[in-house]
Design an enzyme around this catalytic site. Structure first.
Site, PDB file in Angstrom:
ATOM      1  N   PRO A  52      51.396  64.093  -0.436  1.00 25.61           N
ATOM      2  CG  PRO A  52      49.485  63.676   0.805  1.00 25.61           C
ATOM      3  CD  PRO A  52      50.004  63.690  -0.580  1.00 25.61           C
ATOM      4  CD  GLU A  53      58.078  63.299   0.978  1.00 22.10           C
ATOM      5  OE1 GLU A  53      58.673  62.765   1.932  1.00 22.10           O
ATOM      6  OE2 GLU A  53      58.627  63.600  -0.081  1.00 22.10           O
TER       7      GLU A  53
END
Ligand code: ZN
Length: 283
Positions: A2-3
């Site tokens: 996840p960013e």
């Protein structure tokens, strides 16, 4: 992995289930994730009202009544799921417990928040609210890209004498917090700067112009994540992963989308990470 926009989407999805509610019961099913959990974590969480959820870089901070905050990092494979029906808008019943459900928070409003992480690169810790800047995981982080301390001028001042490629500099969390490989590729495409170009060889106005591009790229992804929140109630309650179309990331060999450009997107490896870019548009 996840960013920042995915983490922000998780925060926004968790907020209605958690903010204002009390953690009626905390289940901590193992002693650690990437690092050991803090001592007596379940007891320290139980009975605490959640005041608000914040985000710093890719970390979620759950501020609790009583002066502590729960720090949550999703790591590589961490997933947050909300079940139950606190506001009459979630359609999911509580699912059966799964193998990698490491932490489960049962909220006083009937919602259940589950942290599942098969690879256990995620992390949780408890810290004194307001002292997160001193936490080992957060202490070295640079300015928040969507925050007030980040500007074109400050970014240009940080980058202008660096001899490293701009791609590596933007991935450096001390330069700007929370930017990962995908959004750096997208930013450089939109700013028309080659990922291999050295920072000190980029004209100052182009460095200044990078900051608003970073904000725009992240904002658009967060908006896409917001639309995904409307859909997740029909799916399985899992937060934060959404379809988003990228201009260069993952598009090796595909035609550049800039009008009038007939080049194909290239992929090269820089510091072990893939860089996607248009050799014609990005100089
Ligand atoms: Zn192009």
């Amino acid at each position: 992995m996840p960013e920042l926009p995915e983490v922000e989407t998780v925060r926004r999805g968790l907020a209605p289930a958690m903010e204002g509610a009390v953690i009626a019961r905390a289940l901590v099913n193992r002693p650690d994730l990437r690092w050991p959990f803090p001592e007596r974590m379940a007891e320290r969480l139980t009975g605490r009202r959640v005041l608000q959820l914040r985000r710093r870089s890719k970390y979620i901070l759950v501020d609790l009544e009583g002066g502590e905050s729960l720090l949550v990092h999703l790591g590589m494979s961490g997933r947050m799921t909300v079940s139950g029906d606190p506001l009459g808008q979630f359609l999911h019943d509580h699912p059966a417990a799964e193998k990698h459900d490491h932490v489960v928070l049962e909220m006083s409003n009937g919602a259940r928040v589950t942290f599942n992480d098969p690879r256990r690169f995620g992390a949780m810790d408890l810290l004194v609210t307001g002292q997160e800047a001193a936490h080992p995981l957060l202490a070295a982080l640079g300015p928040e890209p969507l925050g007030n301390a980040f500007s074109g001028e400050s970014l240009a001042a940080t980058l202008k004498s660096r001899r490293s490629p701009v791609k590596s500099a933007l991935l450096d969390q001390r330069v700007v917090a929370g930017l990962g490989n995908i959004y750096v590729c997208e930013t450089l495409y939109r700013a028309r700067i080659s990922p291999v170009r050295r920072c000190d060889r980029i004209a100052a106005p182009r460095l200044v112009a990078l900051a608003p591009v970073i904000r725009a790229v992240l904002d658009e992804a967060i908006i896409a994540g917001g639309s995904s929140l409307k859909d997740y109630r029909r799916a399985d309650g899992e937060l934060g992963y959404f379809q988003h179309s990228f201009d260069v990331y993952g598009r090796e060999g595909a035609p550049c989308r800039t009008p009038g450009c007939d080049a194909a997107i290239l992929r090269i490896t820089q510091s072990g990470r893939s860089s996607f870019y248009c050799p014609q548009c990005q100089r």
